[in-house]
Write a protein that holds these residues in place. Structure first.
Motif, PDB file in Angstrom:
ATOM      1  N   ALA A 228      12.441 -18.715  -0.262  1.00  0.00           N
ATOM      2  CA  ALA A 228      11.472 -17.639  -0.067  1.00  0.00           C
ATOM      3  C   ALA A 228      12.029 -16.521   0.809  1.00  0.00           C
ATOM      4  CB  ALA A 228      10.191 -18.199   0.554  1.00  0.00           C
ATOM      5  N   GLY A 229      13.235 -16.730   1.375  1.00  0.00           N
ATOM      6  CA  GLY A 229      13.834 -15.729   2.248  1.00  0.00           C
ATOM      7  C   GLY A 229      13.158 -15.663   3.598  1.00  0.00           C
ATOM      8  N   LEU A 230      12.619 -16.796   4.035  1.00  0.00           N
ATOM      9  CA  LEU A 230      11.900 -16.864   5.311  1.00  0.00           C
ATOM     10  C   LEU A 230      12.699 -17.699   6.316  1.00  0.00           C
ATOM     11  CD1 LEU A 230       8.374 -17.562   3.771  1.00  0.00           C
ATOM     12  CD2 LEU A 230       9.175 -15.392   4.695  1.00  0.00           C
ATOM     13  N   LEU A 241       4.064 -19.173   1.017  1.00  0.00           N
ATOM     14  CA  LEU A 241       5.035 -19.799   0.111  1.00  0.00           C
ATOM     15  C   LEU A 241       4.628 -19.611  -1.342  1.00  0.00           C
ATOM     16  CD1 LEU A 241       5.849 -23.173   1.936  1.00  0.00           C
ATOM     17  CD2 LEU A 241       7.381 -21.218   1.627  1.00  0.00           C
ATOM     18  N   ALA A 242       3.313 -19.727  -1.612  1.00  0.00           N
ATOM     19  CA  ALA A 242       2.821 -19.553  -2.982  1.00  0.00           C
ATOM     20  C   ALA A 242       3.096 -18.137  -3.483  1.00  0.00           C
ATOM     21  CB  ALA A 242       1.330 -19.850  -3.047  1.00  0.00           C
ATOM     22  N   MET A 243       2.909 -17.166  -2.616  1.00  0.00           N
ATOM     23  CA  MET A 243       3.133 -15.771  -3.003  1.00  0.00           C
ATOM     24  C   MET A 243       4.623 -15.497  -3.238  1.00  0.00           C
ATOM     25  SD  MET A 243       2.104 -12.814  -3.758  1.00  0.00           S
ATOM     26  CE  MET A 243       0.370 -12.793  -3.290  1.00  0.00           C
ATOM     27  N   HIS A 244       5.481 -15.989  -2.342  1.00  0.00           N
ATOM     28  CA  HIS A 244       6.911 -15.713  -2.440  1.00  0.00           C
ATOM     29  C   HIS A 244       7.590 -16.468  -3.581  1.00  0.00           C
ATOM     30  CE1 HIS A 244       6.481 -14.023   1.658  1.00  0.00           C
ATOM     31  NE2 HIS A 244       7.605 -13.379   1.387  1.00  0.00           N
ATOM     32  N   LEU A 245       7.212 -17.719  -3.780  1.00  0.00           N
ATOM     33  CA  LEU A 245       7.939 -18.561  -4.728  1.00  0.00           C
ATOM     34  C   LEU A 245       7.250 -18.754  -6.076  1.00  0.00           C
ATOM     35  CD1 LEU A 245       9.155 -21.334  -2.259  1.00  0.00           C
ATOM     36  CD2 LEU A 245      10.454 -19.401  -3.158  1.00  0.00           C
ATOM     37  N   LEU A 246       5.924 -18.675  -6.094  1.00  0.00           N
ATOM     38  CA  LEU A 246       5.178 -18.903  -7.335  1.00  0.00           C
ATOM     39  C   LEU A 246       4.523 -17.632  -7.866  1.00  0.00           C
ATOM     40  CD1 LEU A 246       3.388 -22.231  -6.268  1.00  0.00           C
ATOM     41  CD2 LEU A 246       5.512 -22.015  -7.586  1.00  0.00           C
ATOM     42  N   GLN A 247       4.633 -16.549  -7.082  1.00  0.00           N
ATOM     43  CA  GLN A 247       3.927 -15.295  -7.417  1.00  0.00           C
ATOM     44  C   GLN A 247       2.452 -15.590  -7.712  1.00  0.00           C
ATOM     45  OE1 GLN A 247       7.210 -15.856  -9.030  1.00  0.00           O
ATOM     46  NE2 GLN A 247       7.759 -14.947  -7.065  1.00  0.00           N
ATOM     47  N   LYS A 248       1.869 -16.380  -6.842  1.00  0.00           N
ATOM     48  CA  LYS A 248       0.505 -16.869  -7.029  1.00  0.00           C
ATOM     49  C   LYS A 248      -0.333 -16.559  -5.793  1.00  0.00           C
ATOM     50  CE  LYS A 248      -1.711 -21.424  -7.732  1.00  0.00           C
ATOM     51  NZ  LYS A 248      -1.423 -22.866  -7.911  1.00  0.00           N
ATOM     52  N   LYS A 249      -1.496 -15.967  -5.997  1.00  0.00           N
ATOM     53  CA  LYS A 249      -2.398 -15.649  -4.891  1.00  0.00           C
ATOM     54  C   LYS A 249      -3.417 -16.768  -4.723  1.00  0.00           C
ATOM     55  CE  LYS A 249      -2.160 -10.591  -5.248  1.00  0.00           C
ATOM     56  NZ  LYS A 249      -2.954  -9.343  -5.446  1.00  0.00           N
ATOM     57  N   ILE A 250      -3.437 -17.335  -3.542  1.00  0.00           N
ATOM     58  CA  ILE A 250      -4.417 -18.381  -3.239  1.00  0.00           C
ATOM     59  C   ILE A 250      -5.127 -18.020  -1.937  1.00  0.00           C
ATOM     60  CG2 ILE A 250      -3.070 -20.174  -4.400  1.00  0.00           C
ATOM     61  CD1 ILE A 250      -2.272 -21.199  -1.598  1.00  0.00           C
ATOM     62  N   GLN A 251      -6.223 -18.713  -1.684  1.00  0.00           N
ATOM     63  CA  GLN A 251      -6.981 -18.545  -0.434  1.00  0.00           C
ATOM     64  C   GLN A 251      -7.409 -17.092  -0.228  1.00  0.00           C
ATOM     65  OE1 GLN A 251      -4.393 -20.170   2.601  1.00  0.00           O
ATOM     66  NE2 GLN A 251      -4.448 -22.238   1.756  1.00  0.00           N
ATOM     67  N   GLU A 268       3.245 -27.935  -6.938  1.00  0.00           N
ATOM     68  CA  GLU A 268       4.116 -26.972  -7.625  1.00  0.00           C
ATOM     69  C   GLU A 268       5.317 -26.615  -6.755  1.00  0.00           C
ATOM     70  OE1 GLU A 268       2.379 -23.565  -9.885  1.00  0.00           O
ATOM     71  OE2 GLU A 268       0.466 -24.396  -9.227  1.00  0.00           O
ATOM     72  N   LEU A 269       5.069 -26.390  -5.484  1.00  0.00           N
ATOM     73  CA  LEU A 269       6.152 -26.042  -4.570  1.00  0.00           C
ATOM     74  C   LEU A 269       7.137 -27.199  -4.425  1.00  0.00           C
ATOM     75  CD1 LEU A 269       4.103 -24.201  -1.800  1.00  0.00           C
ATOM     76  CD2 LEU A 269       5.822 -23.158  -3.296  1.00  0.00           C
TER      77      LEU A 269
END
Length: 318
Positions: A228-230, A241-251, A268-269
């Motif tokens: 994730a470059g973190l 992590l979901a945003m950086h690696l899965l391009q997924k918006k949660i919460q 998934e992660l």
């Protein structure tokens, strides 16, 4: 004499073939493929049965793809976490460790052993500072929900924490007592490799301790943060992590978190770096000699010998 040895060998081969036929008849052994045959007689019928059982409506193709061959011996259902980790190491050494490799190798590793969990808590006790379980969700390796229930805390709820937990007073009408939920959940987690994010909080809410070698915490996997470059030592949220690696918006939104969505995201992660992570764990485990019972190098044909067959089964086969 050579002739006597030949007759003895012939009789032994005959018994071998009779026992093999018996095992095939009882469905304990797959029929041998004959040269030139495209598939066993049971093949199309079994494929049809599986299609009906799954209830899929996928179009039938004239050519059935060949199943992928295992790149290494499969594990026994009772394989220990250490065996699983070493198995992953073998897979990594034979593959390129890509995400595609994760997907093709995973079915060999008994995905039924993996579950992901997430819990939502409410505030009880003085000023609502004590966290107690109010909802628990468990998903399988594929992300399918296998448990999702609201739980009535043992103490009166002071703060529903709806903005984060998503729990409301209405949900408690269908909630089950904590002790009942705890028993159901721990039954699911038993002998499983459990995935979660900051999973110690979930176990604390369940008043439970899961073996460390069977726990996979996505907040503690350095390679996820690296991808994730973190910063590796930074505390990174599941949302990030979901945003950086899965391009997924949660919460997102003001209705609170979804424990189902969070559990699915954690799985998934984990699957993104599964092979690499398990190989890393394998390197940290002490070497252990293979069990003679599950050693894949053992020739299975030896079990057709007389000494391995019960007397009653021998009588019924001859």
């Amino acid at each position: 004499t050579p002739q006597g040895r030949s007759k003895k060998k012939s009789r032994k081969h005959q018994r071998f073939m009779e026992r093999r036929a018996l095992l095939e008849q009882k469905g304990l052994l797959s029929p041998r493929r004959r040269p030139g045959s495209q598939a066993s007689a049971a093949g199309p019928q079994a494929h049809t049965t599986l299609t009906k059982a799954a209830g899929t409506t996928a179009p039938r193709c004239g050519k059935v793809p060949k199943p992928k061959q295992a790149v290494s011996p499969s594990l026994s259902p009772s394989a220990s976490p250490a065996s699983i980790a070493r198995h992953h190491s073998v897979l990594l050494s034979q593959g390129n460790g890509s995400s595609k490799g994760v997907r093709t190798s995973s079915p060999l590793l008994h995905p039924g052993k993996y579950v992901a969990i997430d819990c939502e808590m409410v505030g009880t006790g003085p000023q609502g500072r004590l966290s107690e379980l109010a909802r628990c969700s468990v998903v399988n390796y594929e992300g399918d929900v296998i448990y999702d229930k609201y739980v009535q805390p043992e103490l009166p709820i002071v703060d529903y924490r709806t903005r984060w937990s998503g729990i409301t007073k209405q949900h408690m009408k269908s909630a089950i007592p904590f002790k009942a939920a705890q028993a159901e959940i721990l039954k699911i987690l038993k002998n499983k490799i459990v995935v979660g994010h900051a999973i110690h909080n979930d176990f604390q809410a369940l008043k439970y301790f899961h073996p460390k070698d069977r726990t996979r915490d996505t907040s503690q996997i350095p390679m996820l943060k690296q991808r994730a470059g973190l910063p590796v030592r930074a505390r990174v949220s599941l949302k990030s992590l979901a945003m950086h690696l899965l391009q997924k918006k949660i919460q997102v939104g003001c209705k609170g978190h979804s424990s189902v969505e969070d559990a699915q995201t954690a799985m998934e992660l984990y699957r993104l770096v599964e092979v690499q992570w398990e190989a890393e764990l394998a390197r940290s485990l002490p070497p252990r000699p293979p069990s003679p019972i599950t050693d894949s190098t053992t020739d299975s044909n030896q079990y057709m010998d007389d000494r391995y067959w019960p007397t009653d089964l021998m009588a019924s086969s001859l």
